[in-house]
Design a protein around this motif. Structure first.
Motif, PDB file in Angstrom:
ATOM      1  N   ILE A   1      21.502  -3.598  40.022  1.00  0.00           N
ATOM      2  CA  ILE A   1      21.634  -2.297  39.363  1.00  0.00           C
ATOM      3  C   ILE A   1      20.311  -1.901  38.711  1.00  0.00           C
ATOM      4  O   ILE A   1      19.860  -0.760  38.828  1.00  0.00           O
ATOM      5  CB  ILE A   1      22.775  -2.323  38.326  1.00  0.00           C
ATOM      6  CG1 ILE A   1      24.114  -2.509  39.036  1.00  0.00           C
ATOM      7  CG2 ILE A   1      22.785  -1.047  37.485  1.00  0.00           C
ATOM      8  CD1 ILE A   1      25.281  -2.818  38.107  1.00  0.00           C
ATOM      9  N   ASP A   2      19.669  -2.855  38.063  1.00  0.00           N
ATOM     10  CA  ASP A   2      18.382  -2.608  37.412  1.00  0.00           C
ATOM     11  C   ASP A   2      17.319  -2.205  38.430  1.00  0.00           C
ATOM     12  O   ASP A   2      16.490  -1.335  38.160  1.00  0.00           O
ATOM     13  CB  ASP A   2      17.933  -3.851  36.636  1.00  0.00           C
ATOM     14  CG  ASP A   2      16.663  -3.593  35.845  1.00  0.00           C
ATOM     15  OD1 ASP A   2      16.653  -2.619  35.060  1.00  0.00           O
ATOM     16  OD2 ASP A   2      15.696  -4.366  36.003  1.00  0.00           O
ATOM     17  N   PHE A   3      17.352  -2.821  39.615  1.00  0.00           N
ATOM     18  CA  PHE A   3      16.348  -2.481  40.618  1.00  0.00           C
ATOM     19  C   PHE A   3      16.530  -1.046  41.113  1.00  0.00           C
ATOM     20  O   PHE A   3      15.546  -0.332  41.333  1.00  0.00           O
ATOM     21  CB  PHE A   3      16.371  -3.484  41.776  1.00  0.00           C
ATOM     22  CG  PHE A   3      15.139  -3.395  42.635  1.00  0.00           C
ATOM     23  CD1 PHE A   3      13.911  -3.821  42.155  1.00  0.00           C
ATOM     24  CD2 PHE A   3      15.198  -2.879  43.913  1.00  0.00           C
ATOM     25  CE1 PHE A   3      12.769  -3.729  42.927  1.00  0.00           C
ATOM     26  CE2 PHE A   3      14.068  -2.785  44.700  1.00  0.00           C
ATOM     27  CZ  PHE A   3      12.843  -3.216  44.213  1.00  0.00           C
ATOM     28  N   PHE A   4      17.770  -0.590  41.287  1.00  0.00           N
ATOM     29  CA  PHE A   4      17.994   0.824  41.641  1.00  0.00           C
ATOM     30  C   PHE A   4      17.393   1.717  40.566  1.00  0.00           C
ATOM     31  O   PHE A   4      16.744   2.720  40.876  1.00  0.00           O
ATOM     32  CB  PHE A   4      19.494   1.125  41.785  1.00  0.00           C
ATOM     33  CG  PHE A   4      20.070   0.768  43.114  1.00  0.00           C
ATOM     34  CD1 PHE A   4      19.680   1.433  44.272  1.00  0.00           C
ATOM     35  CD2 PHE A   4      21.013  -0.234  43.232  1.00  0.00           C
ATOM     36  CE1 PHE A   4      20.215   1.109  45.508  1.00  0.00           C
ATOM     37  CE2 PHE A   4      21.561  -0.568  44.457  1.00  0.00           C
ATOM     38  CZ  PHE A   4      21.158   0.103  45.598  1.00  0.00           C
ATOM     39  N   LYS A   5      17.597   1.377  39.309  1.00  0.00           N
ATOM     40  CA  LYS A   5      17.038   2.169  38.203  1.00  0.00           C
ATOM     41  C   LYS A   5      15.515   2.186  38.274  1.00  0.00           C
ATOM     42  O   LYS A   5      14.888   3.227  38.074  1.00  0.00           O
ATOM     43  CB  LYS A   5      17.513   1.620  36.866  1.00  0.00           C
ATOM     44  CG  LYS A   5      17.056   2.439  35.678  1.00  0.00           C
ATOM     45  CD  LYS A   5      17.589   1.890  34.366  1.00  0.00           C
ATOM     46  CE  LYS A   5      17.197   2.657  33.157  1.00  0.00           C
ATOM     47  NZ  LYS A   5      15.999   3.417  33.142  1.00  0.00           N
ATOM     48  N   LYS A   6      14.897   1.050  38.555  1.00  0.00           N
ATOM     49  CA  LYS A   6      13.448   0.966  38.666  1.00  0.00           C
ATOM     50  C   LYS A   6      12.916   1.865  39.792  1.00  0.00           C
ATOM     51  O   LYS A   6      11.892   2.517  39.659  1.00  0.00           O
ATOM     52  CB  LYS A   6      12.974  -0.469  38.875  1.00  0.00           C
ATOM     53  CG  LYS A   6      13.092  -1.298  37.626  1.00  0.00           C
ATOM     54  CD  LYS A   6      12.614  -2.717  37.888  1.00  0.00           C
ATOM     55  CE  LYS A   6      12.939  -3.599  36.732  1.00  0.00           C
ATOM     56  NZ  LYS A   6      11.893  -3.854  35.822  1.00  0.00           N
ATOM     57  N   ILE A   7      13.643   1.904  40.911  1.00  0.00           N
ATOM     58  CA  ILE A   7      13.244   2.796  42.009  1.00  0.00           C
ATOM     59  C   ILE A   7      13.323   4.241  41.548  1.00  0.00           C
ATOM     60  O   ILE A   7      12.388   5.022  41.738  1.00  0.00           O
ATOM     61  CB  ILE A   7      14.124   2.576  43.259  1.00  0.00           C
ATOM     62  CG1 ILE A   7      13.946   1.170  43.814  1.00  0.00           C
ATOM     63  CG2 ILE A   7      13.758   3.613  44.338  1.00  0.00           C
ATOM     64  CD1 ILE A   7      14.968   0.814  44.887  1.00  0.00           C
ATOM     65  N   ARG A   8      14.437   4.613  40.926  1.00  0.00           N
ATOM     66  CA  ARG A   8      14.622   5.994  40.456  1.00  0.00           C
ATOM     67  C   ARG A   8      13.552   6.396  39.450  1.00  0.00           C
ATOM     68  O   ARG A   8      13.106   7.523  39.415  1.00  0.00           O
ATOM     69  CB  ARG A   8      16.003   6.166  39.829  1.00  0.00           C
ATOM     70  CG  ARG A   8      17.130   6.156  40.825  1.00  0.00           C
ATOM     71  CD  ARG A   8      18.458   6.482  40.159  1.00  0.00           C
ATOM     72  NE  ARG A   8      19.580   6.071  40.979  1.00  0.00           N
ATOM     73  CZ  ARG A   8      19.973   6.674  42.096  1.00  0.00           C
ATOM     74  NH1 ARG A   8      19.319   7.724  42.528  1.00  0.00           N
ATOM     75  NH2 ARG A   8      21.001   6.237  42.773  1.00  0.00           N
ATOM     76  N   ASP A   9      13.147   5.434  38.614  1.00  0.00           N
ATOM     77  CA  ASP A   9      12.127   5.691  37.586  1.00  0.00           C
ATOM     78  C   ASP A   9      10.703   5.563  38.119  1.00  0.00           C
ATOM     79  O   ASP A   9       9.751   5.704  37.354  1.00  0.00           O
ATOM     80  CB  ASP A   9      12.334   4.741  36.400  1.00  0.00           C
ATOM     81  CG  ASP A   9      13.627   5.007  35.654  1.00  0.00           C
ATOM     82  OD1 ASP A   9      14.220   6.094  35.842  1.00  0.00           O
ATOM     83  OD2 ASP A   9      14.057   4.114  34.884  1.00  0.00           O
ATOM     84  N   GLY A  10      10.558   5.266  39.417  1.00  0.00           N
ATOM     85  CA  GLY A  10       9.223   5.129  40.005  1.00  0.00           C
ATOM     86  C   GLY A  10       8.504   3.865  39.648  1.00  0.00           C
ATOM     87  O   GLY A  10       7.292   3.766  39.799  1.00  0.00           O
ATOM     88  N   GLU A  11       9.232   2.841  39.204  1.00  0.00           N
ATOM     89  CA  GLU A  11       8.617   1.588  38.777  1.00  0.00           C
ATOM     90  C   GLU A  11       8.633   0.526  39.860  1.00  0.00           C
ATOM     91  O   GLU A  11       8.077  -0.547  39.677  1.00  0.00           O
ATOM     92  CB  GLU A  11       9.335   1.048  37.532  1.00  0.00           C
ATOM     93  CG  GLU A  11       9.248   1.967  36.346  1.00  0.00           C
ATOM     94  CD  GLU A  11      10.112   1.495  35.190  1.00  0.00           C
ATOM     95  OE1 GLU A  11      10.508   0.322  35.170  1.00  0.00           O
ATOM     96  OE2 GLU A  11      10.388   2.316  34.302  1.00  0.00           O
ATOM     97  N   ALA A  12       9.293   0.774  40.983  1.00  0.00           N
ATOM     98  CA  ALA A  12       9.378  -0.218  42.070  1.00  0.00           C
ATOM     99  C   ALA A  12       8.806   0.386  43.342  1.00  0.00           C
ATOM    100  O   ALA A  12       8.989   1.557  43.626  1.00  0.00           O
ATOM    101  CB  ALA A  12      10.822  -0.638  42.294  1.00  0.00           C
TER     102      ALA A  12
END
Length: 179
Positions: free
Chosen positions: A167-178
């Protein structure tokens, strides 16, 4: 988490604008999660190599089950109804493919909000049913001119719970961090 990041980086290392889109990166990560499940269950996954939109995410094979088509949607339930769906135009393509080739399609929905993956075969989702007084499947127009075909949550089979890291990784993608 680290393995998923590395896989996503490899999938999106291209100069195309298609892979630069956040929605594409989210979809790619969702496909990684589903592929891991399928391979754990003994399926061999075949993926399109063409660097643009494609009909389905995987064709999968297992000697005791044959060939299936797989589509992955990273999409939560609606807030107003306990249902989810996808573009009617895509549905029509899936339906044409499954009918012409006699290959069943399984649609996986990855729902970050509920923290789970669920889904079912397209032909099962297409069965008429009433849930909470609402007839399904139902097609509804959006304010953007698209039509979405919705299916009720109660027609879905649970697949797995998402981990906090997923779940955190999806958030990181959405936030441009991944990736």
């Amino acid at each position: 988490y680290r393995r998923n990041y590395e896989q996503l980086s490899v999938m999106t290392q291209t100069s195309s604008k298609w892979h630069d889109k956040t929605t594409t990166k989210i979809g790619d990560y969702g496909e990684i999660l589903i592929r891991e499940c399928l391979e754990k269950w003994g399926w061999v996954c075949y993926k399109a190599l063409t660097d643009k939109a494609h009909l389905m995410d995987y064709l999968i094979f297992r000697s005791d089950k044959g060939v299936l088509a797989v589509e992955v949607k990273v999409k939560s339930l609606r807030k107003s109804y306990p249902d989810t769906g996808f573009n009617l135009r895509n549905y029509e393509q899936y339906k044409k493919f499954t009918d012409e080739h006699n290959i069943r399609m399984f649609v996986f929905f990855i729902d970050e909000g509920r923290g789970e993956i669920y889904g079912n075969f397209l032909d099962v989702l297409d069965q008429k049913r009433t849930c909470n007084g609402r007839a399904y499947p139902v097609n509804e127009d959006t304010k953007y001119g698209a039509t979405i075909r919705y299916y009720p949550y109660e027609a879905m089979k649970p697949i797995k719970k998402l981990s906090d890291e997923e779940i955190d990784f999806f958030k990181k993608i959405r936030d441009g961090e991944a990736a």
